[in-house]
Scaffold this motif. Structure first.
Motif, PDB file in Angstrom:
ATOM      1  N   GLU A  38       2.225 -11.715  16.728  1.00 28.57           N
ATOM      2  CA  GLU A  38       0.989 -11.676  17.518  1.00 28.57           C
ATOM      3  C   GLU A  38      -0.032 -10.833  16.757  1.00 28.57           C
ATOM      4  O   GLU A  38       0.206  -9.654  16.500  1.00 28.57           O
ATOM      5  CB  GLU A  38       1.258 -11.046  18.887  1.00 28.57           C
ATOM      6  N   ILE A  39      -1.130 -11.470  16.397  1.00 34.12           N
ATOM      7  CA  ILE A  39      -2.201 -10.766  15.681  1.00 34.12           C
ATOM      8  C   ILE A  39      -3.375 -10.676  16.647  1.00 34.12           C
ATOM      9  O   ILE A  39      -3.874 -11.710  17.108  1.00 34.12           O
ATOM     10  CB  ILE A  39      -2.613 -11.535  14.404  1.00 34.12           C
ATOM     11  N   ALA A  40      -3.807  -9.477  16.990  1.00 37.07           N
ATOM     12  CA  ALA A  40      -4.865  -9.346  17.988  1.00 37.07           C
ATOM     13  C   ALA A  40      -5.860  -8.265  17.621  1.00 37.07           C
ATOM     14  O   ALA A  40      -5.494  -7.190  17.144  1.00 37.07           O
ATOM     15  CB  ALA A  40      -4.258  -9.039  19.351  1.00 37.07           C
ATOM     16  N   ALA A  62       3.774 -14.550   3.318  1.00 39.73           N
ATOM     17  CA  ALA A  62       2.454 -14.985   2.832  1.00 39.73           C
ATOM     18  C   ALA A  62       1.680 -15.709   3.941  1.00 39.73           C
ATOM     19  O   ALA A  62       0.463 -15.549   4.070  1.00 39.73           O
ATOM     20  CB  ALA A  62       2.608 -15.889   1.615  1.00 39.73           C
ATOM     21  N   GLN A  63       2.394 -16.489   4.773  1.00 39.70           N
ATOM     22  CA  GLN A  63       1.727 -17.195   5.876  1.00 39.70           C
ATOM     23  C   GLN A  63       1.208 -16.219   6.941  1.00 39.70           C
ATOM     24  O   GLN A  63       0.132 -16.420   7.499  1.00 39.70           O
ATOM     25  CB  GLN A  63       2.687 -18.213   6.510  1.00 39.70           C
ATOM     26  N   ILE A  64       1.983 -15.157   7.192  1.00 38.56           N
ATOM     27  CA  ILE A  64       1.527 -14.116   8.128  1.00 38.56           C
ATOM     28  C   ILE A  64       0.282 -13.433   7.549  1.00 38.56           C
ATOM     29  O   ILE A  64      -0.708 -13.212   8.257  1.00 38.56           O
ATOM     30  CB  ILE A  64       2.651 -13.093   8.425  1.00 38.56           C
ATOM     31  N   GLU A  65       0.329 -13.128   6.254  1.00 36.54           N
ATOM     32  CA  GLU A  65      -0.827 -12.490   5.589  1.00 36.54           C
ATOM     33  C   GLU A  65      -2.080 -13.351   5.724  1.00 36.54           C
ATOM     34  O   GLU A  65      -3.162 -12.837   6.043  1.00 36.54           O
ATOM     35  CB  GLU A  65      -0.518 -12.273   4.096  1.00 36.54           C
ATOM     36  N   ASN A  66      -1.922 -14.653   5.497  1.00 42.20           N
ATOM     37  CA  ASN A  66      -3.078 -15.566   5.598  1.00 42.20           C
ATOM     38  C   ASN A  66      -3.674 -15.561   6.996  1.00 42.20           C
ATOM     39  O   ASN A  66      -4.888 -15.593   7.168  1.00 42.20           O
ATOM     40  CB  ASN A  66      -2.674 -16.996   5.210  1.00 42.20           C
ATOM     41  N   SER A  67      -2.807 -15.536   8.007  1.00 42.51           N
ATOM     42  CA  SER A  67      -3.276 -15.522   9.399  1.00 42.51           C
ATOM     43  C   SER A  67      -4.023 -14.225   9.721  1.00 42.51           C
ATOM     44  O   SER A  67      -5.016 -14.230  10.451  1.00 42.51           O
ATOM     45  CB  SER A  67      -2.101 -15.689  10.365  1.00 42.51           C
ATOM     46  N   ILE A  68      -3.548 -13.113   9.155  1.00 42.76           N
ATOM     47  CA  ILE A  68      -4.223 -11.823   9.360  1.00 42.76           C
ATOM     48  C   ILE A  68      -5.617 -11.861   8.732  1.00 42.76           C
ATOM     49  O   ILE A  68      -6.617 -11.480   9.355  1.00 42.76           O
ATOM     50  CB  ILE A  68      -3.384 -10.651   8.780  1.00 42.76           C
ATOM     51  N   LEU A  69      -5.683 -12.359   7.490  1.00 45.46           N
ATOM     52  CA  LEU A  69      -6.965 -12.431   6.783  1.00 45.46           C
ATOM     53  C   LEU A  69      -7.939 -13.366   7.499  1.00 45.46           C
ATOM     54  O   LEU A  69      -9.142 -13.098   7.566  1.00 45.46           O
ATOM     55  CB  LEU A  69      -6.755 -12.870   5.324  1.00 45.46           C
ATOM     56  N   GLU A  70      -7.394 -14.457   8.043  1.00 45.88           N
ATOM     57  CA  GLU A  70      -8.210 -15.417   8.798  1.00 45.88           C
ATOM     58  C   GLU A  70      -8.815 -14.744  10.033  1.00 45.88           C
ATOM     59  O   GLU A  70     -10.003 -14.908  10.332  1.00 45.88           O
ATOM     60  CB  GLU A  70      -7.297 -16.573   9.237  1.00 45.88           C
ATOM     61  N   THR A  71      -7.985 -13.981  10.759  1.00 49.77           N
ATOM     62  CA  THR A  71      -8.458 -13.276  11.957  1.00 49.77           C
ATOM     63  C   THR A  71      -9.533 -12.256  11.581  1.00 49.77           C
ATOM     64  O   THR A  71     -10.562 -12.157  12.247  1.00 49.77           O
ATOM     65  CB  THR A  71      -7.274 -12.591  12.686  1.00 49.77           C
ATOM     66  N   LEU A  72      -9.306 -11.522  10.489  1.00 49.03           N
ATOM     67  CA  LEU A  72     -10.287 -10.520  10.047  1.00 49.03           C
ATOM     68  C   LEU A  72     -11.629 -11.158   9.683  1.00 49.03           C
ATOM     69  O   LEU A  72     -12.684 -10.565   9.884  1.00 49.03           O
ATOM     70  CB  LEU A  72      -9.743  -9.736   8.838  1.00 49.03           C
ATOM     71  N   GLU A 120     -13.051 -13.611  11.092  1.00 49.91           N
ATOM     72  CA  GLU A 120     -13.748 -14.204  12.251  1.00 49.91           C
ATOM     73  C   GLU A 120     -14.365 -13.178  13.207  1.00 49.91           C
ATOM     74  O   GLU A 120     -14.992 -13.548  14.191  1.00 49.91           O
ATOM     75  CB  GLU A 120     -12.764 -15.080  13.050  1.00 49.91           C
ATOM     76  N   ILE A 121     -14.165 -11.897  12.938  1.00 50.10           N
ATOM     77  CA  ILE A 121     -14.622 -10.889  13.910  1.00 50.10           C
ATOM     78  C   ILE A 121     -16.038 -10.394  13.602  1.00 50.10           C
ATOM     79  O   ILE A 121     -16.475 -10.442  12.450  1.00 50.10           O
ATOM     80  CB  ILE A 121     -13.614  -9.712  14.005  1.00 50.10           C
ATOM     81  N   PRO A 122     -16.759  -9.897  14.627  1.00 50.16           N
ATOM     82  CA  PRO A 122     -18.125  -9.391  14.403  1.00 50.16           C
ATOM     83  C   PRO A 122     -18.126  -8.201  13.437  1.00 50.16           C
ATOM     84  O   PRO A 122     -17.137  -7.446  13.372  1.00 50.16           O
ATOM     85  CB  PRO A 122     -18.572  -8.940  15.804  1.00 50.16           C
ATOM     86  N   PRO A 123     -19.224  -8.005  12.694  1.00 45.93           N
ATOM     87  CA  PRO A 123     -19.272  -6.918  11.691  1.00 45.93           C
ATOM     88  C   PRO A 123     -19.051  -5.519  12.285  1.00 45.93           C
ATOM     89  O   PRO A 123     -18.461  -4.662  11.628  1.00 45.93           O
ATOM     90  CB  PRO A 123     -20.681  -7.049  11.087  1.00 45.93           C
ATOM     91  N   GLU A 124     -19.507  -5.292  13.530  1.00 49.16           N
ATOM     92  CA  GLU A 124     -19.317  -3.963  14.149  1.00 49.16           C
ATOM     93  C   GLU A 124     -17.827  -3.666  14.340  1.00 49.16           C
ATOM     94  O   GLU A 124     -17.376  -2.535  14.147  1.00 49.16           O
ATOM     95  CB  GLU A 124     -19.999  -3.898  15.529  1.00 49.16           C
ATOM     96  N   ILE A 125     -17.080  -4.715  14.712  1.00 46.64           N
ATOM     97  CA  ILE A 125     -15.625  -4.557  14.903  1.00 46.64           C
ATOM     98  C   ILE A 125     -14.950  -4.366  13.543  1.00 46.64           C
ATOM     99  O   ILE A 125     -14.033  -3.561  13.392  1.00 46.64           O
ATOM    100  CB  ILE A 125     -15.037  -5.781  15.645  1.00 46.64           C
ATOM    101  N   SER A 126     -15.435  -5.097  12.527  1.00 46.63           N
ATOM    102  CA  SER A 126     -14.892  -4.943  11.155  1.00 46.63           C
ATOM    103  C   SER A 126     -15.031  -3.490  10.704  1.00 46.63           C
ATOM    104  O   SER A 126     -14.118  -2.932  10.095  1.00 46.63           O
ATOM    105  CB  SER A 126     -15.641  -5.846  10.169  1.00 46.63           C
ATOM    106  N   ALA A 127     -16.181  -2.896  11.018  1.00 46.64           N
ATOM    107  CA  ALA A 127     -16.425  -1.496  10.629  1.00 46.64           C
ATOM    108  C   ALA A 127     -15.417  -0.570  11.308  1.00 46.64           C
ATOM    109  O   ALA A 127     -14.872   0.345  10.680  1.00 46.64           O
ATOM    110  CB  ALA A 127     -17.851  -1.101  10.997  1.00 46.64           C
ATOM    111  N   ASP A 128     -15.149  -0.830  12.602  1.00 44.94           N
ATOM    112  CA  ASP A 128     -14.160  -0.015  13.332  1.00 44.94           C
ATOM    113  C   ASP A 128     -12.785  -0.124  12.689  1.00 44.94           C
ATOM    114  O   ASP A 128     -12.090   0.879  12.497  1.00 44.94           O
ATOM    115  CB  ASP A 128     -14.058  -0.487  14.796  1.00 44.94           C
TER     116      ASP A 128
END
Length: 348
Positions: free
Chosen positions: A167-169, A262-272, A274-282
């Motif tokens: 679960e990646i959230a 590697a597939q888990i890593e790709n899913s993490i990078l994909e989720t990252l 898609e998020i708003p820049p303010e959340i990326s900064a957090d």
């Protein structure tokens, strides 16, 4: 204990693909494999949990060993209900009143659960005498159990690697704003090991042996600071049909798990991405919180840190964070009402 306390008994349940954990009065009172053995003809329960796990692959054709959960969701409702009922009846050892009265229950579920699956979980719980049933998504419970204040207007990323799903959230203000439920986790790691040993050593091993190998010498990176010693694994020789023993190293197991990680890593990078820049900064400042049984794989935190270029923090008791977080929510319902599952969230 007063009468009103008696009416408000509370139990928290983490219904995991591999393990089921139940807390009662602040203690983990059930920590058992999610497995049940049933007599095929009479339908009688032979064993549940650890006892049933020991029987897996070693019993006669009239006794069936069932894992009621697959990929993080209930695949066999009847078996799941029987297993849960047996576990809850076991709680009467700790308090003889619990089964004679109704009680409040919170159950953690994967983020990918459908409305139908959630309704089925609630129906099963009702038949187990639960008065009020609350559902919570696993990453939210894991974050709370890991000590993260999820109610703040701040982005947090949680990765919970269980038996059936990863679960990646990304969580902010108590809600999941983005994420994925990936059907690659501990059980797939076991399958990878079985496949590798078969292909590379002509040896057929069972699930229990694969699990043992994963725990003893499983790794996500080639170089470890304190590498585990080689281990012996037993199974059936595919060429002769005879029992056979081989020696395995952690680097071999790392190689066998590469593709899945590697597939888990790709899913993490994909989720990252898609998020708003303010959340990326957090998240840049707070890093990633890694939990679940799969997070115990040697070097996995280091590997994910390398691929995301973010700090990755491993929880203290990764197998228990979800159920601990669920219990905290049940004890503080006024504070956490908004984190409970009301409807489908933004999950793929």
């Amino acid at each position: 204990m007063g009468f009103f306390d008696f009416l408000n008994e509370k139990i928290a349940i983490d219904l995991g693909t591999s393990n089921t954990l139940i807390t009662y009065k602040g203690k983990i009172v059930i920590d058992n494999p999610s497995i049940i053995s049933i007599h095929q003809i009479t339908g009688k329960i032979i064993a549940v949990g650890k006892e049933a796990g020991m029987m897996r692959g070693k019993i006669n054709k009239n006794i069936k060993t069932i894992s009621p959960f697959k990929n993080g969701v209930i695949s066999n409702f009847d078996a799941a209900e029987k297993m849960l009922a047996t576990f809850i009846k076991g709680l009467s050892v700790f308090n003889s009143t619990i089964f004679s009265s109704s009680y409040n229950m919170i159950i953690s579920i994967p983020c990918g659960s459908t409305e139908v699956e959630m309704r089925a979980v609630k129906e099963s719980a009702k038949r187990l005498n639960a008065k009020k049933i609350f559902l919570i998504h696993e990453p939210i419970a894991a974050a709370i159990g890991g000590g993260i204040d999820i109610l703040k207007p701040k982005g947090n990323m949680v990765i919970d690697i269980g038996g059936g799903t990863t679960e990646i959230a990304v969580i902010s203000l108590g809600r999941i704003i983005s994420g994925q439920s990936v059907k690659i986790a501990g059980n797939v790691f076991n399958e990878d090991i079985i496949h590798y040993v078969r292909e590379s050593h002509n040896l057929h091993i069972g699930e229990s042996m694969a699990e043992k190998i994963k725990i003893k010498i499983g790794a996500a990176v080639d170089k470890l600071e304190s590498p585990p010693e080689n281990m012996y694994a037993e199974g059936r020789d595919l060429l002769t049909g005879k029992p056979k023993q081989i020696q395995l190293s952690y680097t071999e197991i790392k190689k066998s798990l590469d593709k899945s990680i590697a597939q888990i890593e790709n899913s993490i990078l994909e989720t990252l991405s898609e998020i708003p820049p303010e959340i990326s900064a957090d998240i840049y400042n707070s890093g990633i919180f890694l939990t679940g049984g799969g997070s115990l794989l040697r070097g996995l935190d280091e590997r994910l840190s390398r691929s995301t270029e973010l700090p990755v923090y491993l929880g203290d008791q990764p197998l228990k964070t979800v159920v601990k977080g669920s219990e905290i929510v049940l004890k503080n319902l006024n504070l956490y009402t908004n984190v409970l599952v009301q409807k489908e969230s933004n999950f793929s």
